[in-house]
Scaffold this motif. Structure first.
Motif, short mmCIF file in Angstrom:
data_model
loop_
_atom_site.label_atom_id
_atom_site.label_comp_id
_atom_site.label_asym_id
_atom_site.label_seq_id
_atom_site.Cartn_x
_atom_site.Cartn_y
_atom_site.Cartn_z
N GLY A 22 -18.88 -35.38 -27.87
CA GLY A 22 -17.74 -34.64 -27.32
C GLY A 22 -16.43 -35.37 -27.55
O GLY A 22 -16.37 -36.38 -28.24
N PRO A 23 -15.39 -34.84 -26.94
CA PRO A 23 -15.41 -33.66 -26.06
C PRO A 23 -15.32 -32.36 -26.83
O PRO A 23 -14.91 -32.33 -27.99
CB PRO A 23 -14.16 -33.87 -25.20
CG PRO A 23 -13.21 -34.56 -26.14
CD PRO A 23 -14.06 -35.47 -26.99
N LEU A 24 -15.73 -31.29 -26.16
CA LEU A 24 -15.53 -29.94 -26.67
C LEU A 24 -14.27 -29.37 -26.03
O LEU A 24 -14.14 -29.37 -24.80
CB LEU A 24 -16.74 -29.06 -26.32
CG LEU A 24 -16.57 -27.55 -26.55
CD1 LEU A 24 -16.41 -27.23 -28.03
CD2 LEU A 24 -17.76 -26.79 -25.97
N LEU A 25 -13.36 -28.91 -26.85
CA LEU A 25 -12.11 -28.32 -26.37
C LEU A 25 -12.06 -26.86 -26.78
O LEU A 25 -12.25 -26.54 -27.95
CB LEU A 25 -10.90 -29.06 -26.96
CG LEU A 25 -10.86 -30.59 -26.76
CD1 LEU A 25 -9.67 -31.18 -27.50
CD2 LEU A 25 -10.79 -30.93 -25.28
N VAL A 26 -11.83 -25.98 -25.82
CA VAL A 26 -11.73 -24.55 -26.08
C VAL A 26 -10.44 -24.03 -25.46
O VAL A 26 -10.21 -24.23 -24.25
CB VAL A 26 -12.93 -23.77 -25.49
CG1 VAL A 26 -12.81 -22.29 -25.82
CG2 VAL A 26 -14.25 -24.32 -26.04
N ALA A 60 -8.04 -20.53 -25.15
CA ALA A 60 -7.80 -19.09 -25.36
C ALA A 60 -6.68 -18.70 -24.40
O ALA A 60 -6.92 -18.24 -23.28
CB ALA A 60 -9.06 -18.29 -25.09
N PRO A 61 -5.43 -18.90 -24.80
CA PRO A 61 -4.31 -18.69 -23.87
C PRO A 61 -4.26 -17.29 -23.28
O PRO A 61 -3.93 -17.12 -22.10
CB PRO A 61 -3.08 -18.95 -24.77
CG PRO A 61 -3.60 -19.83 -25.88
CD PRO A 61 -5.00 -19.39 -26.11
N GLY A 62 -4.61 -16.28 -24.06
CA GLY A 62 -4.55 -14.92 -23.56
C GLY A 62 -5.58 -14.63 -22.48
O GLY A 62 -5.46 -13.65 -21.74
N GLN A 63 -6.62 -15.48 -22.37
CA GLN A 63 -7.66 -15.30 -21.35
C GLN A 63 -7.62 -16.41 -20.30
O GLN A 63 -8.57 -16.58 -19.54
CB GLN A 63 -9.03 -15.26 -22.02
CG GLN A 63 -9.17 -14.16 -23.06
CD GLN A 63 -10.52 -14.17 -23.73
OE1 GLN A 63 -11.56 -14.35 -23.10
NE2 GLN A 63 -10.53 -13.96 -25.04
N ASP A 64 -6.54 -17.16 -20.26
CA ASP A 64 -6.36 -18.25 -19.29
C ASP A 64 -7.47 -19.28 -19.38
O ASP A 64 -7.93 -19.82 -18.37
CB ASP A 64 -6.29 -17.69 -17.86
CG ASP A 64 -5.08 -16.80 -17.65
OD1 ASP A 64 -4.02 -17.12 -18.23
OD2 ASP A 64 -5.21 -15.79 -16.94
N ILE A 65 -7.91 -19.59 -20.59
CA ILE A 65 -8.96 -20.59 -20.79
C ILE A 65 -8.36 -21.79 -21.51
O ILE A 65 -7.82 -21.67 -22.61
CB ILE A 65 -10.14 -20.02 -21.58
CG1 ILE A 65 -10.84 -18.92 -20.78
CG2 ILE A 65 -11.13 -21.12 -21.95
CD1 ILE A 65 -11.98 -18.24 -21.51
N GLY A 66 -8.43 -22.94 -20.86
CA GLY A 66 -8.09 -24.22 -21.47
C GLY A 66 -9.17 -25.20 -21.03
O GLY A 66 -8.99 -25.95 -20.09
N LEU A 67 -10.31 -25.15 -21.70
CA LEU A 67 -11.54 -25.79 -21.24
C LEU A 67 -11.77 -27.11 -21.96
O LEU A 67 -11.67 -27.18 -23.19
CB LEU A 67 -12.71 -24.84 -21.47
CG LEU A 67 -14.07 -25.22 -20.89
CD1 LEU A 67 -14.03 -25.26 -19.38
CD2 LEU A 67 -15.13 -24.23 -21.37
N THR A 68 -12.11 -28.15 -21.18
CA THR A 68 -12.51 -29.44 -21.73
C THR A 68 -13.90 -29.77 -21.21
O THR A 68 -14.12 -29.78 -20.00
CB THR A 68 -11.54 -30.55 -21.32
OG1 THR A 68 -10.23 -30.25 -21.79
CG2 THR A 68 -11.97 -31.89 -21.92
N VAL A 69 -14.84 -30.00 -22.13
CA VAL A 69 -16.22 -30.29 -21.76
C VAL A 69 -16.61 -31.64 -22.36
O VAL A 69 -16.39 -31.88 -23.55
CB VAL A 69 -17.19 -29.20 -22.27
CG1 VAL A 69 -18.61 -29.46 -21.77
CG2 VAL A 69 -16.72 -27.81 -21.84
N SER A 70 -17.18 -32.51 -21.52
CA SER A 70 -17.61 -33.83 -22.01
C SER A 70 -19.02 -34.11 -21.49
O SER A 70 -19.50 -33.47 -20.55
CB SER A 70 -16.64 -34.92 -21.56
OG SER A 70 -16.56 -34.97 -20.15
N TRP A 71 -19.68 -35.09 -22.08
CA TRP A 71 -21.04 -35.45 -21.71
C TRP A 71 -21.35 -36.84 -22.22
O TRP A 71 -20.67 -37.38 -23.10
CB TRP A 71 -22.03 -34.44 -22.30
CG TRP A 71 -21.83 -34.23 -23.77
CD1 TRP A 71 -22.29 -34.98 -24.80
CD2 TRP A 71 -21.06 -33.17 -24.37
NE1 TRP A 71 -21.87 -34.48 -26.00
CE2 TRP A 71 -21.13 -33.37 -25.78
CE3 TRP A 71 -20.35 -32.09 -23.86
CZ2 TRP A 71 -20.50 -32.51 -26.67
CZ3 TRP A 71 -19.72 -31.24 -24.77
CH2 TRP A 71 -19.80 -31.45 -26.15
#
Length: 243
Positions: free
Chosen positions: A106-110, A112-123
């Motif tokens: 990781g990290p995984l970064l996603v 999508a501004p139009g859907q209010d998604i600013g996601l950070t995923v780590s492991w």
């Protein structure tokens, strides 16, 4: 002397057979290398408005495996959605065709501004696997340890801001007759919404999706057709423990 000649003859045939088999295996590896290179080039090419990229690639593993390493893979669908992850290192043993495993950093970064998604995923560690035959995909799964996900705001419709788990895994595998066994497990899953942290959850699921049909190499059409029909699921085990 005649007996010695026959022994030498048999030894020569054996050596020739070993040489031929070795040459065939070398050809098999280079053919797999070419197929992987071609598939990677197609995958990372532009597809309409979608762009998949891989910063640095490396293909190795001779003679028993095919190892593909992709640094900083990224996905972009114009300004609507973009995603990236650290490194993907996939390995396929050539003596067991159709099986592949991958370690993911990781990290995984996603975003999508139009859907209010600013996601950070780590492991801490993540491992994915998939299996396929001539008819298409027969199973896949992924397992994570010390999993953490956080969004810049509450995720749409469910309101979750962050999630943590000691471990989490899920996958599916063919159960025969076009049915698929689905398993999922999460240990000490802690969810946080905009105002509070919810009690930790332990979750386990073992179910069978009945008569989905053959997934092929593009499973979405078969899954959507199954959902639009009369989907049937057999629940073998469900466990939910909170606090």
């Amino acid at each position: 002397m005649a007996r010695d000649g026959r022994r030498r003859g048999r030894g020569g045939w054996l050596i020739a057979l070993v040489v031929v088999l070795a040459l065939l295996w070398i050809g098999y590896w280079f053919l797999a290398h070419y197929a992987a290179t071609t598939a990677l080039a197609r995958l990372t090419g532009p597809h309409g408005g979608v762009q998949v990229t891989c910063g640095t690639t490396d293909i190795s593993g001779f003679p028993l495996r095919l190892d593909v390493r992709c640094d900083s893979p990224a996905y972009a669908d114009g300004p609507a959605v973009n995603a990236s992850v650290g490194t993907v290192h996939a390995s396929a043993p050539l003596y067991r065709p159709g099986s592949i495993a991958a370690d993911i950093d990781g990290p995984l970064l996603v975003n999508a501004p139009g859907q209010d998604i600013g996601l950070t995923v780590s492991w801490t560690s993540a491992r994915a696997n998939a299996s396929a035959g001539l008819g298409g995909i027969s199973g896949a799964g992924a397992a994570f340890t010390t999993f953490h996900a956080e969004n810049t705001g509450p995720l749409p419709k469910i309101g979750i801001v962050a999630a943590n788990a000691e471990s989490a895994d899920g996958g599916f595998a063919s159960a025969g007759g076009g049915s698929y066994r689905i398993t999922a497990d999460a240990s000490h899953l802690a969810l946080t919404d905009a105002s509070r942290s919810l009690p930790p959850i332990d979750f386990a699921l073992d179910a069978t999706a009945n008569q989905v049909g053959d997934l092929g190499f593009q499973p979405e059409p078969a899954i959507l057709a199954w959902l639009r029909g009369t989907p049937s699921v057999t629940l073998t085990n469900l466990r939910l423990a909170m606090a």
